[in-house]
Design a protein around this motif. Sequence first.
Motif, short mmCIF file in Angstrom:
data_model
loop_
_atom_site.label_atom_id
_atom_site.label_comp_id
_atom_site.label_asym_id
_atom_site.label_seq_id
_atom_site.Cartn_x
_atom_site.Cartn_y
_atom_site.Cartn_z
N MET A 109 1.24 -1.04 -0.07
CA MET A 109 -0.10 0.03 0.02
C MET A 109 0.58 0.80 0.28
N PRO A 110 0.47 2.15 -0.59
CA PRO A 110 1.77 3.43 -1.26
C PRO A 110 1.73 4.23 0.28
N ARG A 111 2.34 4.93 0.82
CA ARG A 111 2.07 6.50 1.68
C ARG A 111 1.80 7.36 1.09
N PRO A 112 -0.07 7.33 2.35
CA PRO A 112 0.02 8.56 1.92
C PRO A 112 0.89 10.03 2.14
N PRO A 113 0.62 10.91 1.23
CA PRO A 113 1.15 12.24 1.33
C PRO A 113 1.49 12.43 2.40
N SER A 114 1.99 13.04 3.18
CA SER A 114 2.24 13.61 4.41
C SER A 114 2.36 14.69 4.88
N SER A 115 1.14 15.51 5.70
CA SER A 115 0.99 16.93 6.53
C SER A 115 1.76 17.95 6.26
N SER A 116 3.86 17.43 6.14
CA SER A 116 4.31 18.00 6.46
C SER A 116 5.46 17.61 5.39
N PRO A 117 5.92 18.18 5.07
CA PRO A 117 6.86 18.25 4.15
C PRO A 117 8.00 17.65 4.21
N GLN B 92 7.72 11.71 9.62
CA GLN B 92 7.67 11.41 8.09
C GLN B 92 6.86 10.80 7.50
N SER B 93 6.57 9.09 8.09
CA SER B 93 6.14 8.20 7.67
C SER B 93 4.34 7.97 7.94
N MET B 94 3.61 9.24 9.36
CA MET B 94 2.18 8.73 9.25
C MET B 94 2.09 10.43 9.69
N GLY B 95 2.71 11.77 9.46
CA GLY B 95 1.89 12.24 9.21
C GLY B 95 2.22 13.37 10.76
N ALA B 96 2.22 14.64 10.60
CA ALA B 96 2.44 15.69 11.47
C ALA B 96 1.11 15.10 12.59
N GLU C 152 1.80 -0.58 7.73
CA GLU C 152 1.28 -0.47 6.19
C GLU C 152 2.24 1.22 5.56
N GLN C 153 2.54 2.10 7.21
CA GLN C 153 2.55 3.10 5.94
C GLN C 153 4.57 3.10 6.42
N MET C 154 4.74 2.93 7.18
CA MET C 154 6.60 3.17 7.74
C MET C 154 7.09 2.62 6.35
#
Length: 196
Positions: free
Chosen positions: A1-9, A63-67, A174-176
């Motif tokens: 499963m692709p990682r969703p875009p992070s809410s922080s760059p 970075q992996s799960m979002g801020a 899944e998202q690490m």
Amino acid sequence: MPRPPSSSPLPPHTSVVGDDGRGPADFTHTLTVRYAECDGQGVVFNTHYQAFCDAVLDLWLRQSMGAEWSLTIGRDFSMVVASAFQYKAPATFLDALTIHATVTRWGRTSFEVEYRGEVSNGSGAPVASPPNVSSSPDASGACSGAKAIFTGTMTYVCIDENKRPKVIRPEFREQMPRGVVGVGVGGGGSSPRSKL
């Protein structure tokens, strides 16, 4: 499963490679040793290494799960239940300490992260200090040319609101990401380290 875009760059000098969702999860972050982290002998006080590693996991989660995830669910996501560190050589004031983190074991409610710290002289050339200098490929296939500072393992258990073990959240497994590399310089700039 692709990682969703992070809410922080991603911070400057950070790249994501091999993010295919398979294999071990890996994260690398470089920080600069600050004067306050050194003891009377002029070297990093041993307990700071575990604090550095815990901060690296926080950055990895962000970075992996979002801020947003890190500041809500991630805040009470897990706690350390065991740690074991071996110190190979000292790091000193202003050293660029690179910490590599790899999830080495997934359990039902817990996971283990192996940490490896190393120092180079800043130019990428090795710090001459045999036998701790590696000029051959390490387990990841990279030729680090850096002085080994420490290795360690921390076991984290996922917890519920009552601080009791609970099953690891599926989105965490899944998202690490694989191969996230971050470079931070303590005390300034837009580095994640300056926010720790």
